[in-house]
Design a protein around this motif. Sequence first.
Motif, short mmCIF file in Angstrom:
data_model
loop_
_atom_site.label_atom_id
_atom_site.label_comp_id
_atom_site.label_asym_id
_atom_site.label_seq_id
_atom_site.Cartn_x
_atom_site.Cartn_y
_atom_site.Cartn_z
N ALA A 1 0.82 -1.20 0.00
CA ALA A 1 0.00 0.00 0.00
C ALA A 1 0.86 1.26 0.00
O ALA A 1 0.34 2.34 -0.07
N GLU A 2 2.16 1.08 0.08
CA GLU A 2 3.06 2.23 0.11
C GLU A 2 3.02 3.01 -1.20
O GLU A 2 2.95 2.42 -2.28
N SER A 3 3.03 4.30 -1.09
CA SER A 3 3.11 5.15 -2.26
C SER A 3 4.46 4.92 -2.93
O SER A 3 5.50 4.88 -2.27
N LEU A 4 4.44 4.73 -4.23
CA LEU A 4 5.68 4.47 -4.94
C LEU A 4 5.64 5.19 -6.27
O LEU A 4 4.75 4.97 -7.09
N SER A 5 6.58 6.08 -6.46
CA SER A 5 6.67 6.81 -7.72
C SER A 5 8.11 6.78 -8.20
O SER A 5 9.04 6.45 -7.45
N VAL A 6 8.29 7.13 -9.45
CA VAL A 6 9.64 7.18 -10.01
C VAL A 6 10.48 8.18 -9.23
O VAL A 6 11.65 7.93 -8.93
N GLN A 7 9.88 9.29 -8.84
CA GLN A 7 10.61 10.31 -8.08
C GLN A 7 11.08 9.75 -6.73
O GLN A 7 12.21 9.99 -6.31
N LEU A 15 19.50 9.75 -7.40
CA LEU A 15 19.59 9.85 -8.86
C LEU A 15 18.46 10.73 -9.36
O LEU A 15 17.49 10.98 -8.66
N SER A 16 18.57 11.17 -10.61
CA SER A 16 17.48 11.96 -11.18
C SER A 16 16.37 11.02 -11.64
O SER A 16 16.62 9.86 -12.01
N ARG A 17 15.17 11.54 -11.65
CA ARG A 17 14.02 10.77 -12.11
C ARG A 17 14.19 10.36 -13.57
O ARG A 17 13.88 9.24 -13.96
N GLU A 18 14.73 11.27 -14.36
CA GLU A 18 14.94 11.00 -15.78
C GLU A 18 15.93 9.86 -15.99
O GLU A 18 15.73 8.99 -16.84
N TYR A 19 16.99 9.85 -15.20
CA TYR A 19 17.99 8.80 -15.32
C TYR A 19 17.41 7.44 -14.96
O TYR A 19 17.61 6.45 -15.67
N VAL A 20 16.68 7.39 -13.86
CA VAL A 20 16.06 6.13 -13.43
C VAL A 20 15.10 5.63 -14.52
O VAL A 20 15.13 4.44 -14.87
N SER A 21 14.29 6.50 -15.05
CA SER A 21 13.33 6.12 -16.09
C SER A 21 14.04 5.60 -17.33
O SER A 21 13.67 4.57 -17.90
N ARG A 22 15.05 6.32 -17.76
CA ARG A 22 15.78 5.95 -18.97
C ARG A 22 16.48 4.60 -18.81
O ARG A 22 16.41 3.74 -19.67
N ARG A 23 17.16 4.41 -17.67
CA ARG A 23 17.89 3.16 -17.44
C ARG A 23 16.93 1.97 -17.31
O ARG A 23 17.22 0.88 -17.81
N PHE A 24 15.81 2.16 -16.64
CA PHE A 24 14.83 1.09 -16.51
C PHE A 24 14.33 0.68 -17.88
O PHE A 24 14.25 -0.51 -18.20
N LYS A 25 14.01 1.66 -18.71
CA LYS A 25 13.51 1.39 -20.07
C LYS A 25 14.58 0.65 -20.88
O LYS A 25 14.27 -0.30 -21.60
N TYR A 35 5.39 -0.64 -15.42
CA TYR A 35 5.77 -1.84 -14.66
C TYR A 35 5.12 -1.83 -13.27
O TYR A 35 4.53 -2.83 -12.85
N ILE A 36 5.22 -0.70 -12.59
CA ILE A 36 4.63 -0.58 -11.25
C ILE A 36 3.12 -0.82 -11.32
O ILE A 36 2.56 -1.56 -10.50
N ARG A 38 1.45 -2.54 -13.60
CA ARG A 38 1.21 -3.94 -13.94
C ARG A 38 1.37 -4.83 -12.71
O ARG A 38 0.53 -5.71 -12.46
N VAL A 39 2.40 -4.61 -11.94
CA VAL A 39 2.63 -5.42 -10.73
C VAL A 39 1.51 -5.19 -9.72
O VAL A 39 1.01 -6.15 -9.10
N ARG A 40 1.10 -3.95 -9.56
CA ARG A 40 -0.01 -3.67 -8.63
C ARG A 40 -1.28 -4.39 -9.04
O ARG A 40 -1.98 -4.97 -8.20
N ILE A 41 -1.57 -4.37 -10.34
CA ILE A 41 -2.80 -5.01 -10.81
C ILE A 41 -2.71 -6.53 -10.69
O ILE A 41 -3.69 -7.19 -10.35
N GLU A 42 -1.54 -7.11 -10.94
CA GLU A 42 -1.37 -8.55 -10.75
C GLU A 42 -1.60 -8.93 -9.28
O GLU A 42 -2.24 -9.94 -8.99
N ASN A 43 -1.09 -8.13 -8.38
CA ASN A 43 -1.33 -8.37 -6.95
C ASN A 43 -2.80 -8.20 -6.62
O ASN A 43 -3.36 -8.96 -5.82
N ALA A 44 -3.45 -7.22 -7.23
CA ALA A 44 -4.88 -7.00 -7.00
C ALA A 44 -5.69 -8.20 -7.47
O ALA A 44 -6.64 -8.61 -6.81
N LYS A 45 -5.31 -8.79 -8.60
CA LYS A 45 -6.02 -9.98 -9.10
C LYS A 45 -5.99 -11.10 -8.06
O LYS A 45 -7.00 -11.76 -7.82
N ALA A 46 -4.84 -11.32 -7.48
CA ALA A 46 -4.71 -12.37 -6.47
C ALA A 46 -5.58 -12.07 -5.26
O ALA A 46 -6.25 -12.96 -4.71
#
Length: 91
Positions: A1-7, A15-25, A35-36, A38-46
């Motif tokens: 339930a924790e708030s989770l954002s790229v920032q 690190l910068s938000r832009e760098y994290v986003s670019r490297r993840f991609k 991705y976040i 999708r994972v939340r919705i998969e957990n919600a399905k369960a």
Amino acid sequence: AESLSVQEIANRFFLSREYVSRRFKQEFNENISEYIERVRIENAKALLANGEYSVADVGAMVGYQDGRYFSKIFGKLTGMSPREYRKKRPI
């Protein structure tokens, strides 16, 4: 339930938000925010399949404080509402 954002992720690693986003991609060929989601919705399905929790509770448990927004995102990714999913889930 924790708030989770790229920032927040970027801040944790100084690190910068832009760098994290670019490297993840580059590494996973998927946007980190998608991705976040999708994972939340998969957990919600369960959790919905369990039947023990209300739809609003499930939304909050996977990080969506607004039940309507949770239902909107769930519908976007699955093609059905959380209630429809719960009714149609395989037994």
